[in-house]
Design an enzyme around this catalytic site. Sequence first.
Site, short mmCIF file in Angstrom:
data_model
loop_
_atom_site.label_atom_id
_atom_site.label_comp_id
_atom_site.label_asym_id
_atom_site.label_seq_id
_atom_site.Cartn_x
_atom_site.Cartn_y
_atom_site.Cartn_z
N SER A 314 -5.02 -0.35 -2.03
CA SER A 314 -6.05 0.04 -2.67
C SER A 314 -6.95 1.16 -1.91
O SER A 314 -6.70 2.28 -1.64
CB SER A 314 -6.70 -1.23 -3.41
N ASP A 325 -3.39 14.02 2.75
CA ASP A 325 -3.37 15.15 2.07
C ASP A 325 -4.00 16.45 3.01
O ASP A 325 -3.64 17.82 2.78
CB ASP A 325 -4.08 15.14 0.88
N LYS A 339 -1.19 0.11 -4.84
CA LYS A 339 -2.14 -0.39 -5.87
C LYS A 339 -3.08 0.86 -6.23
O LYS A 339 -4.10 1.12 -5.34
CB LYS A 339 -2.79 -1.55 -5.52
#
Length: 479
Positions: A314, A325, A339
Site C-alpha cells: 500500500s 518511476d 495492494k
Amino acid sequence: MGTFKNTGLVGLGVIAGVAVSLQFSALAQKSPEPTLPLEELRQLADVFSLIKSDYVESVDDKKLLTDAITGMVASLDPHSAYLDKKDYAELREGSEGKFVGLGIEISQSEDGYIKIVAPIEDSPAYRAGIKPGDLITRLDGTPVKGMSLDDSVKRMRGEPGTTVNVTIARKNEPQPLVFSIKREEIHQKSVKAKIVEPGYAWLRVSQFQEPTVDDMAAKIGELYKQDPHLKGLVLDLRNDPGGVLQGAIGVSAAFLPKDAPIVSTNGQLASSKETFYGRAEFYELRSGPDALAKLPAAVKNVPMVVLVNTGSASASEIVAGALQDYKRATILGSQTFGKGSVQTIRQLTADTAVKLTTARYYTPNGRSIQAKGIVPDLAVDENSDGDGLNSLRTREADLDKHLSNDRSQEAAKSGHDELEDQLRIVALEKKRKPLEYGSKEDFQLTQALNHLKGLPVQLAKAEPVIVQVADPKGAPDKK
C-alpha cells in the site's frame, strides 16, 4: 483538487492486537441519492421478520441489522469493513502510532490461521517470546481457524493490564505453545535511522502514521549531522504494511524534485480522480511549519536504494513506485504485496463508520499496483541461500474477492507457481532466527550497500549469480 481531508486511506490494515494502518476522511461525503432496489429491500425486511418470529431464540434487532451491514460491506473486497464504535476508536488510535494490545503484526495464513509477521520491539508479545512465522491457533481458548483478521484484532485488543491467552503453533515444536500476555498501550515508532558504515546510512519506515513525515525529517537531519557527506542512503520499507496516504506522499517528496507528482487515484466519485504532488498541502496533517522545508539539500541527490519485500504494501508501494518511476532510487528485494486500492473512512454516526474501497491508485507513470505490486529493479533474496520466511507470505492476488488490476489482466492472477511452492517448502525446512533489519547479518542491506558502492550484488536465482553493477546513481526524470 477536492478537499484533501476527504481523501481515503491506503493501508493493509493487518497490524492486529496492534495498530491498523490507514487514514481518515472528515465526514460522510454527500453523494447523489441512488435508486433503491425496492424488491430486494422487501426481501431483506421479510427475512428480518422471519428471523424475529421463527428463529429458535430471540435475536436483538440492532445485532441483526448491524450484522447485515457488516456482511454487505465485507462481501465487496478484503479491505472494506463496517466499523463499530470499538473498531472505529481503535482505527484512529493505530494511525496515531499508539494503541492498547499485544504488539504484533499479523496476516491471514493460507490454511485459515493467523500468522505472526513480526512482534513490535519491546511490546508484550516481543517480551513473551512470540516469533515471526508463528501461527495463532487459539485466542483465550477460542479456535481462530477461519476467523477474520478484524475478529482476531478485536479479541487481542482490550483494556490495559488485562490478559489474553495466545496458543501458538511453531515450526519444529511438537506441542502447541501457550502464552499469557498482558495488554499494554503500545507506542510504535515508525522511523529508525543510523549510520551503518562511514558514508552510508539506513533509514527504516515500519509503518506510515500521522507523525511519520515529521519523524523522518528529524531522523534525516540527525544522519546529516553525523555525516554531512553521505555517499549513499538505504530506505528500508520491508514489511511496511502501509498507512496514511499523506505519510507516503511526504516520504516520497523528501527525495524527489519539488512539486513532483507522487501518486494519482481513480474511482467512481469525481473526488476520487485526483493527483497528489510533493507539496506540504498534500502531506501535512497538522497546521504548522513544513516538516521537509529544512532538510539538507543533499538529500535530493544522494544515491539511494529502497528495500522492499512481499510484506511491503500500500503506502510503502506508493513510495517505492514513485522513486522507481523517477529513477531516483534502485528498488531491491522481492516483489511487493500488491495492494493498490484506496480505502476511505465514511462516518455513519459520531462513533461508527464504514471503511470503503473508493479508488485504485497509480504511480507517476500510470502503473496500477493492484494485485501486482512493485517489481524490484534488483531481485535479491532475504538470505544468501534463499528468500526464507518472505517466500511464505500471502500477496493481494491470493486474497479472496481482491480487486483486479485494471491495466494488466495477467497481473491480477495469483503469483503462486510451482517454483514458489518449492521455495516455500525449502523455507519451512530451514530453521532461522528472526531477521533483525539494519543489523550486520541483514543480507539484503549488505547487497544494497554493495550496489551503492558499485560492487557485485548477489541476485535471487535458483543458482545465485554474482553480477557486477555499473552505476548506482540515477537522476530524476524531468516531469
